[in-house]
Write a protein that holds these residues in place. Sequence first.
Motif, PDB file in Angstrom:
ATOM      1  N   ASP A  56       0.254 129.940  17.268  1.00  0.00           N
ATOM      2  CA  ASP A  56      -0.253 131.316  17.340  1.00  0.00           C
ATOM      3  C   ASP A  56      -1.664 131.435  16.789  1.00  0.00           C
ATOM      4  N   THR A  57      -1.913 130.774  15.647  1.00  0.00           N
ATOM      5  CA  THR A  57      -3.249 130.893  15.057  1.00  0.00           C
ATOM      6  C   THR A  57      -4.295 130.165  15.913  1.00  0.00           C
ATOM      7  N   TYR A  58      -3.866 129.086  16.534  1.00  0.00           N
ATOM      8  CA  TYR A  58      -4.815 128.314  17.337  1.00  0.00           C
ATOM      9  C   TYR A  58      -5.269 129.127  18.555  1.00  0.00           C
ATOM     10  N   LEU A  59      -4.277 129.723  19.240  1.00  0.00           N
ATOM     11  CA  LEU A  59      -4.638 130.516  20.419  1.00  0.00           C
ATOM     12  C   LEU A  59      -5.420 131.759  20.023  1.00  0.00           C
ATOM     13  N   ALA A  60      -5.192 132.218  18.794  1.00  0.00           N
ATOM     14  CA  ALA A  60      -5.984 133.349  18.306  1.00  0.00           C
ATOM     15  C   ALA A  60      -7.417 132.908  18.051  1.00  0.00           C
ATOM     16  N   ALA A  61      -7.559 131.675  17.575  1.00  0.00           N
ATOM     17  CA  ALA A  61      -8.905 131.171  17.289  1.00  0.00           C
ATOM     18  C   ALA A  61      -9.680 130.919  18.581  1.00  0.00           C
ATOM     19  N   TYR A  62      -8.974 130.403  19.588  1.00  0.00           N
ATOM     20  CA  TYR A  62      -9.635 130.092  20.861  1.00  0.00           C
ATOM     21  C   TYR A  62      -9.260 131.139  21.907  1.00  0.00           C
ATOM     22  N   SER A  63      -9.840 132.310  21.778  1.00  0.00           N
ATOM     23  CA  SER A  63      -9.448 133.404  22.673  1.00  0.00           C
ATOM     24  C   SER A  63      -9.897 133.130  24.112  1.00  0.00           C
ATOM     25  N   GLU A  64     -10.754 132.126  24.317  1.00  0.00           N
ATOM     26  CA  GLU A  64     -11.207 131.856  25.686  1.00  0.00           C
ATOM     27  C   GLU A  64     -10.165 131.102  26.501  1.00  0.00           C
ATOM     28  N   LEU A  65      -9.075 130.648  25.839  1.00  0.00           N
ATOM     29  CA  LEU A  65      -8.006 129.983  26.587  1.00  0.00           C
ATOM     30  C   LEU A  65      -7.042 131.051  27.086  1.00  0.00           C
ATOM     31  N   VAL A  66      -6.880 131.119  28.408  1.00  0.00           N
ATOM     32  CA  VAL A  66      -6.076 132.209  28.962  1.00  0.00           C
ATOM     33  C   VAL A  66      -4.897 131.672  29.761  1.00  0.00           C
ATOM     34  N   MET A  67      -3.829 132.472  29.791  1.00  0.00           N
ATOM     35  CA  MET A  67      -2.634 132.118  30.573  1.00  0.00           C
ATOM     36  C   MET A  67      -1.830 133.400  30.777  1.00  0.00           C
TER      37      MET A  67
ATOM     38  N   PRO B 116     -13.503 123.833  28.890  1.00  0.00           N
ATOM     39  CA  PRO B 116     -12.650 122.747  29.372  1.00  0.00           C
ATOM     40  C   PRO B 116     -11.179 123.165  29.435  1.00  0.00           C
ATOM     41  N   ALA B 117     -10.498 122.706  30.470  1.00  0.00           N
ATOM     42  CA  ALA B 117      -9.050 122.921  30.563  1.00  0.00           C
ATOM     43  C   ALA B 117      -8.445 121.601  31.012  1.00  0.00           C
ATOM     44  N   ASN B 118      -8.839 120.546  30.303  1.00  0.00           N
ATOM     45  CA  ASN B 118      -8.429 119.210  30.717  1.00  0.00           C
ATOM     46  C   ASN B 118      -7.658 118.501  29.616  1.00  0.00           C
ATOM     47  N   TYR B 119      -6.917 119.272  28.807  1.00  0.00           N
ATOM     48  CA  TYR B 119      -6.171 118.635  27.714  1.00  0.00           C
ATOM     49  C   TYR B 119      -4.802 119.284  27.544  1.00  0.00           C
ATOM     50  N   LEU B 120      -4.011 118.682  26.640  1.00  0.00           N
ATOM     51  CA  LEU B 120      -2.641 119.152  26.411  1.00  0.00           C
ATOM     52  C   LEU B 120      -2.497 119.607  24.974  1.00  0.00           C
ATOM     53  N   MET B 121      -1.626 120.585  24.772  1.00  0.00           N
ATOM     54  CA  MET B 121      -1.335 121.012  23.408  1.00  0.00           C
ATOM     55  C   MET B 121       0.164 121.197  23.250  1.00  0.00           C
ATOM     56  N   PHE B 122       0.648 120.972  22.033  1.00  0.00           N
ATOM     57  CA  PHE B 122       2.063 121.261  21.769  1.00  0.00           C
ATOM     58  C   PHE B 122       2.233 121.638  20.303  1.00  0.00           C
ATOM     59  N   HIS B 123       3.448 122.062  19.965  1.00  0.00           N
ATOM     60  CA  HIS B 123       3.684 122.625  18.627  1.00  0.00           C
ATOM     61  C   HIS B 123       3.619 121.581  17.541  1.00  0.00           C
ATOM     62  N   TYR B 124       2.864 121.926  16.497  1.00  0.00           N
ATOM     63  CA  TYR B 124       2.756 121.038  15.355  1.00  0.00           C
ATOM     64  C   TYR B 124       4.132 120.788  14.723  1.00  0.00           C
ATOM     65  N   ASP B 125       4.953 121.811  14.684  1.00  0.00           N
ATOM     66  CA  ASP B 125       6.266 121.671  14.046  1.00  0.00           C
ATOM     67  C   ASP B 125       7.098 120.590  14.723  1.00  0.00           C
ATOM     68  N   TYR B 126       7.077 120.614  16.052  1.00  0.00           N
ATOM     69  CA  TYR B 126       7.816 119.615  16.835  1.00  0.00           C
ATOM     70  C   TYR B 126       7.299 118.217  16.502  1.00  0.00           C
TER      71      TYR B 126
ATOM     72  N   MET C 105       5.358 130.062  23.061  1.00  0.00           N
ATOM     73  CA  MET C 105       5.659 130.393  21.668  1.00  0.00           C
ATOM     74  C   MET C 105       7.125 130.135  21.340  1.00  0.00           C
ATOM     75  N   GLU C 106       7.960 130.307  22.355  1.00  0.00           N
ATOM     76  CA  GLU C 106       9.400 130.241  22.062  1.00  0.00           C
ATOM     77  C   GLU C 106      10.014 128.882  22.329  1.00  0.00           C
ATOM     78  N   THR C 107       9.278 128.006  23.026  1.00  0.00           N
ATOM     79  CA  THR C 107       9.874 126.707  23.381  1.00  0.00           C
ATOM     80  C   THR C 107       9.329 125.605  22.479  1.00  0.00           C
ATOM     81  N   ARG C 108      10.229 124.971  21.760  1.00  0.00           N
ATOM     82  CA  ARG C 108       9.849 123.964  20.778  1.00  0.00           C
ATOM     83  C   ARG C 108       9.075 122.787  21.364  1.00  0.00           C
ATOM     84  N   ASP C 109       9.609 122.271  22.483  1.00  0.00           N
ATOM     85  CA  ASP C 109       8.999 121.064  23.043  1.00  0.00           C
ATOM     86  C   ASP C 109       8.105 121.408  24.220  1.00  0.00           C
ATOM     87  N   CYS C 110       7.555 122.604  24.200  1.00  0.00           N
ATOM     88  CA  CYS C 110       6.711 122.999  25.328  1.00  0.00           C
ATOM     89  C   CYS C 110       5.388 122.255  25.297  1.00  0.00           C
TER      90      CYS C 110
END
Lengths: 386, 232, 392
Positions: A108-119, A184-194, A128-133
């Motif tokens: 949540d904080t990351y997407l808040a920091a990078y408001s230019e990433l849209v979906m 850029p939209a050429n990378y992957l992100m996933f949850h730190y907790d996972y 936000m709700e899927t652990r292994d997303c």
Amino acid sequence: MNDFTLVLKNLFRKKLRAILLLFSILSAFLIFGALGSFYKVFTAGVEVAAADRLITVNKINFTVSLPLAYVNRVRSIEGVRNASHASWFGGYYQDPRKQVQTFAIEADTYLAAYSELVMPDEQRKAFMETRDCLLTGIDLVDQYGWKLGDSVPINSNIWQKKDGSSVWEFTICAIFDGDKETVPANYLMFHYDYFNENLAFARDKAGWIILNSEDPAMNDDISKQIDTLFANSQAETKTSTESAFNKAFLQQMGNIGLILSSVIGAAFATILMIVGTTMVMAVSERTKEIAVMKTLGFRTGRIFRLVLSESLLLALLGGLIGLGIAWALVDLAIGPALSGFLPGMRLTADIALLAIVLMLALGLITGILPALKAMNVAIVDALGKN
Amino acid sequence: MSKTEPLYVLRGLSKQYSRGKETIPIFDGLDMEIANGEFMAIMGPSGSGKTTLLNQLGGIDAPTTGEVIFDGRRIDNLGQGALAKWRSENVGFIFQFYNLMPTLTAAQNVELPLLLSPVKGAERKKRVATALDIVGIGDRAKHYPRQLSGGQQQRVAIARAIVADPKVLLCDEPTGDLDRTSADEVLEMLQLLNTKMGKTIIMVTHDPAAAKYAKTELFLDKGKFIKKGSKK
Amino acid sequence: MFKQIAALTKLNLRSIPQRWGMSLATVFSVALVVLVLMAFLAMANGFKATLSGSGSTDVAVMLRKGAQAELNSGISLAQLRLIREAPGIARNADGNTIVSGELYVIVDGLKRTTLTDVNLPLRGVEPDALVLRQGLKIVEGHMFGSGSNELIVGQAILREFAGFDLGSEVRLGTATWKVVGVFSTGGTVFESEIWADAGSIQSLYQRGSGYQSVRAKLDGADGLKALQDWAENEPTLNLDIITEKEFFSGQASGITNIILYMGWPLAIVMAFGALAGAWNTMYASVEARTREIATLRAIGFAGFAAFVSTLVEALLLAFVGGLVGSVLAWLIFNGISASTLGGNFTQVVFAFEVTGEAVQSGIVMALIIGLLGGIIPSIRAARVPLLSVHGG
Ligand SMILES: Nc1ncnc2c1ncn2[C@@H]1O[C@H](COP(=O)(O)OP(=O)(O)OP(=O)(O)O)[C@@H](O)[C@H]1O
Ligand SMILES: [Mg+2]
């Protein structure tokens, strides 16, 4: 018939010569357009960096991680509006030699920091709700032919799971894009907790911390506060603005700017010589005609302008064609082909504008000498000799 | 006309230029013979076809129809290479503007045609020296064209024309660019080459005084010889 | 025919000074094209030479499977112990295998030319590391003490980056380290590294007893195979084992290719520009000599000789341009030191290298420009109408 007709007739009196000169000029502006666009997108990271975004890294080097607890301590500093963190995952898909940039983030904080990433909203919710997303950049979706709902195994060449395996299973449940082409939209992100809870070793570390200041004017102050806060601890920090950080990183590659401008310089030196000497020759061939025009009553100023217009026209014609080809090449071929590494490569208006200024300069420089020469033709000499 | 075989025989020579759809006839069925040892001056108004005729004789232009026979051999139907060889062996050219190579000395200019002959080494040097002596500028051998006067340049051109010992010299207004004195010197030289060395000379000129040096004077107008005068 | 060609060529070349402006422009434009090409080739060659010169064929590099780079890899003490007893590894006089467990971490340095922070590799090594790098010499100062916070630095580090001069103190984390020696390895990539005792690095980075890579001296030509086969069958090992040579040449190709993929197209586009210039110059040459050529042909010279002589002029101008470009490239670029981010995410210091092969490419490119630029004007020279003897 007017003066422009005269200029055109003179320029194209030897068609092949004019065409060859145009071709020469074209080549330089093609290089200028292509390299200019490349440099622009290469340094785009510096330009798209948000003014209020800061990066805190380990003072030893940004590849060395920080204790996770630092994130909360940064958050509590005055003027910090938002703080998040990310870790380098060292991911690859199937082929270990082909890295796919992958980050474990605090979502949540990351997407808040990078408001230019849209979906789309529902995908954001799903992420936000899927652990292994796996939040997937749209460029990679195109590249690998993935789609929403796919299960994708991503290998890490650094991190092993507790079971000793380095294959991490994900589901693509959201696809992001940048709100501008240059993002850029050429990378992957996933949850730190996972990530953190499955790690075999080195748990509770943050790769680096991203934070937003309340006001860019406070950036310096916040940086100092953070770095003082962690001074003399086991992990000292270095905080800089995102743009400074990106710039420093680019400079690690070497002085790309110098290399590119040298090449452009060499290309322009070449055409300056070729066009310059040819124009001088073209005018001395016409000495007699110019003398005749003078006897007819053409004033020297007008003759000067006629000759100068000729080289200006030549430079503009060649330059614009070259720029057009550069545009086609960059926007239609190279840009799309490189979108994986350098997204949003385009020949922008400011490059085109600079190119036109260069065309005018080239026309003036190559035209001034012949124009002066033409102006100073002495009627008696010219008509006297055979 | 001499009783012996003529050097040149032109049969039904026609030449026309086409400018777009228009065709401009220069000659239309010209017949003519030129004897060996002739010194012929061709005169006529501008545009009458004098240069064109000389071009046919020298094999640097081909007639539209008709035959050019030199020494019993047709040359109008030769190929490029054969023609070049024929020229190097049989013809010496002298032009109004000399056409010397600006980057070569007088001697080197004269030597040029010998590059096309089997003449080599010392013999070649001797020939060049002789040719320069004949035209009277042996002392200027090392000079470049730009260091020579018009008359001197034309002498170098004459030396170049005779050095390979051709049968015929074709001259297009050889004195057109020269003052009277230089012109007379050049013409005397041509006369000498004709009488003493037996060269056949065909000379186009505008200058009636120059034409007087020739054995035969011909007047060309609209592609036809209208008047002919022979002194001997 | 040869005589004719030689004579006309001589004539032709002598007339060049009359067109010196355009001829010079041609020479220099070709020279610039060659210069640009050579700069890129020198860069690529220098980088490649540094990396491929680094690897030895009788040293094996072991990384965790899939790690690709030492930075990513991890090897435990238990694994290292096992490797020490592996077959295929050479032994020293005392009968011990020659093996060095190493760590590879990144520290910040300051690049002298740009004064910006850069990634420098800090390598933790065991004593056998010295044997495993042939030609390693301490050229100043002394070796680090075992277990101490002492560093030795490669010569290239001293040359390109500030902050690691001999005797200077470097703060990493909470500890202060001291630079006690400078080493050379004859221009290999190791000279762009900073070395310390493996144990000291483990504690600095809280790595416990772990390592990142293992290097071992191979026992003869079959050593690698023996080692690989053995490792395959060890359940607790999960390694990629390749020779050091292979390891570095893999790293060289990526960046070398990028440089070349950039350099060649740029040089070729520039070459087209220069080609147009050469063509133009040769047309001017033929034009200026039209009456001359026609006269020569009237005298009996062949059109072919005019063709060849004109082409020779074009080739000669281009060749001189190529030569000038090569010499300039050699003077300007050969040996200059530069650094870039290498495959290991750290700076690799390398020297531009103007090789004979590159000079050859440059000259060939110049001659192609001359040939393509000269061919059509040469055909035109061969076809100069004979009637041009009358001037005009
Ligand atoms: N290449 C050509 N194309 C078309 N017409 C030509 C060409 N060469 C010559 N002519 C024409 O042929 C005619 C004869 O030309 P030529 O040069 O033989 O004349 P000339 O008698 O030598 O004249 P001058 O005394 O002026 O030298 C002229 O009308 C000329 O315009
Ligand atoms: Mg004439």
